[in-house]
Scaffold this motif. Sequence first.
Motif, short mmCIF file in Angstrom:
data_model
loop_
_atom_site.label_atom_id
_atom_site.label_comp_id
_atom_site.label_asym_id
_atom_site.label_seq_id
_atom_site.Cartn_x
_atom_site.Cartn_y
_atom_site.Cartn_z
N THR A 38 0.79 -18.70 -21.91
CA THR A 38 1.91 -17.92 -21.37
C THR A 38 3.02 -18.85 -20.89
O THR A 38 2.78 -20.01 -20.55
CB THR A 38 1.47 -17.02 -20.21
N GLY A 60 -4.28 -18.18 -26.06
CA GLY A 60 -2.93 -17.84 -25.62
C GLY A 60 -2.40 -18.76 -24.55
O GLY A 60 -3.13 -19.24 -23.69
N ASN A 64 4.06 -15.17 -24.65
CA ASN A 64 2.74 -15.73 -24.89
C ASN A 64 2.71 -16.35 -26.28
O ASN A 64 2.99 -15.68 -27.27
CB ASN A 64 1.68 -14.63 -24.78
N ASP A 115 7.41 -9.95 -31.67
CA ASP A 115 6.59 -10.97 -32.31
C ASP A 115 7.49 -11.89 -33.11
O ASP A 115 8.27 -11.44 -33.96
CB ASP A 115 5.54 -10.33 -33.21
N SER A 129 -5.62 -24.35 -34.13
CA SER A 129 -4.55 -23.80 -33.31
C SER A 129 -4.75 -24.31 -31.88
O SER A 129 -5.80 -24.05 -31.28
CB SER A 129 -4.56 -22.27 -33.30
N SER A 169 0.49 -17.38 -29.15
CA SER A 169 -0.88 -17.09 -29.58
C SER A 169 -1.37 -18.04 -30.66
O SER A 169 -2.56 -18.11 -30.93
CB SER A 169 -0.97 -15.65 -30.10
N GLN A 170 -0.44 -18.81 -31.27
CA GLN A 170 -0.84 -19.73 -32.33
C GLN A 170 0.14 -20.90 -32.40
O GLN A 170 1.35 -20.70 -32.36
CB GLN A 170 -0.83 -18.99 -33.67
N ALA A 214 -3.16 -23.28 -29.43
CA ALA A 214 -2.84 -22.18 -28.51
C ALA A 214 -4.00 -21.19 -28.41
O ALA A 214 -3.81 -20.06 -27.97
CB ALA A 214 -1.58 -21.45 -28.98
N GLU A 215 -5.18 -21.60 -28.80
CA GLU A 215 -6.36 -20.75 -28.74
C GLU A 215 -6.47 -20.11 -27.36
O GLU A 215 -6.38 -20.80 -26.34
CB GLU A 215 -7.61 -21.60 -29.02
N THR A 226 4.55 -16.39 -31.48
CA THR A 226 4.81 -16.07 -30.08
C THR A 226 5.17 -14.60 -29.93
O THR A 226 5.81 -14.02 -30.80
CB THR A 226 5.99 -16.92 -29.55
N SER A 227 4.78 -14.02 -28.82
CA SER A 227 5.21 -12.69 -28.44
C SER A 227 6.10 -12.84 -27.22
O SER A 227 5.69 -13.42 -26.21
CB SER A 227 4.00 -11.81 -28.13
N ASP A 235 7.43 -5.92 -26.86
CA ASP A 235 6.97 -7.24 -27.24
C ASP A 235 7.56 -7.54 -28.61
O ASP A 235 7.36 -6.79 -29.56
CB ASP A 235 5.44 -7.29 -27.32
#
Length: 182
Positions: free
Chosen positions: A117, A115, A88, A172, A110, A90-91, A112-113, A161-162, A170
Amino acid sequence: AFLIVPLMMMFWVSSVSADEQSTTLQYHCLGSAFGLIDVDIVMDVEVTSTLPERVAPGEEFSIENSYTTITMEVTELLRAATNPLEGNVSQFNLEFVNATETGTGASSVSVAEGGLTFGPIPIGEDQESVTFRVPETDGRNVNLTAGEEGVIEIVAGEIVTSVKALGLLDVDVTCNPVEGED
């Protein structure tokens, strides 16, 4: 005319027509999970968007259908720890010079607001690189307002990203554009 420069997209402030544009940037990514898995990779990020060729000072315009195509080398760690690859974003920051986000007046956003996937993406035993798209379908739009006369710069920034590893961790990962690209 629309100019593509590494780490930034530039266009002149002054009529409107839209063209799909792409530029590829190299990112360096670092991350870890509880000291068990350390990530240190370089990846190519191709950013594709539909952008106006020109806009008038103070005019509202949009970055439309923006998405990335990511390509990275498959290492033994990547194959063993993250196969299939999924995660995912996330930013993914974009910074603006001589433009602001229409709703907030912010000089960065951002895309990627909420998230974004990706995966699962299987990695083959003999595969040397993996390529995937984020978001997987459609694209993101950003509404902007042009500043004064001159050039508008859209600068790609940090990506967070995770990534799923070993099916239960996960990892990061923070990625930044490589400096000094020509």
